[in-house]
Design a protein around this motif. Structure first.
Motif, PDB file in Angstrom:
ATOM      1  N   UNK A  70      23.245  31.984  14.321  1.00  0.00           N
ATOM      2  CA  UNK A  70      22.126  32.804  14.532  1.00  0.00           C
ATOM      3  C   UNK A  70      22.163  33.715  13.499  1.00  0.00           C
ATOM      4  N   UNK A  71      23.280  34.301  12.927  1.00  0.00           N
ATOM      5  CA  UNK A  71      23.365  34.991  11.934  1.00  0.00           C
ATOM      6  C   UNK A  71      22.933  34.262  10.589  1.00  0.00           C
ATOM      7  N   UNK A  72      23.289  32.945  10.265  1.00  0.00           N
ATOM      8  CA  UNK A  72      22.729  32.272   9.244  1.00  0.00           C
ATOM      9  C   UNK A  72      21.288  31.949   9.311  1.00  0.00           C
ATOM     10  N   UNK A  73      20.705  31.556  10.421  1.00  0.00           N
ATOM     11  CA  UNK A  73      19.173  31.006  10.606  1.00  0.00           C
ATOM     12  C   UNK A  73      18.552  32.282  10.396  1.00  0.00           C
ATOM     13  N   UNK A  74      19.092  33.628  10.702  1.00  0.00           N
ATOM     14  CA  UNK A  74      18.256  34.921  10.694  1.00  0.00           C
ATOM     15  C   UNK A  74      18.020  35.205   9.277  1.00  0.00           C
ATOM     16  N   UNK A  75      19.231  35.223   8.112  1.00  0.00           N
ATOM     17  CA  UNK A  75      19.457  35.291   6.906  1.00  0.00           C
ATOM     18  C   UNK A  75      18.494  34.269   6.193  1.00  0.00           C
ATOM     19  N   UNK A  76      18.536  33.080   6.366  1.00  0.00           N
ATOM     20  CA  UNK A  76      17.547  31.987   5.874  1.00  0.00           C
ATOM     21  C   UNK A  76      16.084  32.362   6.148  1.00  0.00           C
ATOM     22  N   UNK A  77      16.043  32.631   7.362  1.00  0.00           N
ATOM     23  CA  UNK A  77      14.329  32.991   7.769  1.00  0.00           C
ATOM     24  C   UNK A  77      13.899  34.173   7.226  1.00  0.00           C
ATOM     25  N   UNK A  78      14.671  35.360   7.061  1.00  0.00           N
ATOM     26  CA  UNK A  78      14.280  36.470   6.264  1.00  0.00           C
ATOM     27  C   UNK A  78      14.430  36.370   4.736  1.00  0.00           C
ATOM     28  N   UNK A  79      15.037  35.565   4.192  1.00  0.00           N
ATOM     29  CA  UNK A  79      15.123  35.497   2.751  1.00  0.00           C
ATOM     30  C   UNK A  79      13.783  34.390   2.370  1.00  0.00           C
ATOM     31  N   UNK A  80      13.526  33.300   3.282  1.00  0.00           N
ATOM     32  CA  UNK A  80      12.239  32.589   3.081  1.00  0.00           C
ATOM     33  C   UNK A  80      11.099  33.489   3.320  1.00  0.00           C
ATOM     34  N   UNK A  81      10.920  34.507   4.254  1.00  0.00           N
ATOM     35  CA  UNK A  81       9.659  35.032   4.436  1.00  0.00           C
ATOM     36  C   UNK A  81       9.539  36.202   3.260  1.00  0.00           C
ATOM     37  N   UNK A  82      10.588  36.651   2.694  1.00  0.00           N
ATOM     38  CA  UNK A  82      10.575  37.498   1.425  1.00  0.00           C
ATOM     39  C   UNK A  82      10.097  36.664   0.108  1.00  0.00           C
TER      40      UNK A  82
END
Length: 89
Positions: A70-82
């Motif tokens: 979950x932590x990894x998925x959120x980090x990747x998703x947030x980075x992609x959104x940025x």
């Protein structure tokens, strides 16, 4: 001339909506594939031999594995959104 250019406005709207729905379904399928992969990885990592219930070590391992996923998925998703937001400006 492209056949899309020959469509009426309502047909173009319907085609665009269909494309949007297909993209959403593709995202859902990709997410499901990731969940299955994640499940396989955590199972292989944490479960030595299946029994009638999980021992404490196995449960702790699975919880940790899920939390890292979950932590990894959120980090990747947030980075992609940025990245997308920066590209849109």
């Amino acid at each position: 001339m492209d056949s899309f250019d020959q469509l009426s406005a309502s047909e173009k709207a319907e085609a665009s909506e269909l494309q949007r729905m297909i993209a959403i379904e593709q995202q859902k399928a990709q997410f499901q594939a990731q969940v299955h992969t994640f499940t396989d990885v955590c199972w292989d990592k944490c479960v030595d031999s299946p029994g009638s219930k999980l021992d404490h070590r196995t449960e702790t391992c699975l919880v940790s594995c899920v939390e890292r996923f979950i932590d990894t998925t959120l980090t990747i998703t947030n980075r992609f959104t940025q990245m997308v937001q920066k590209g849109a400006h």
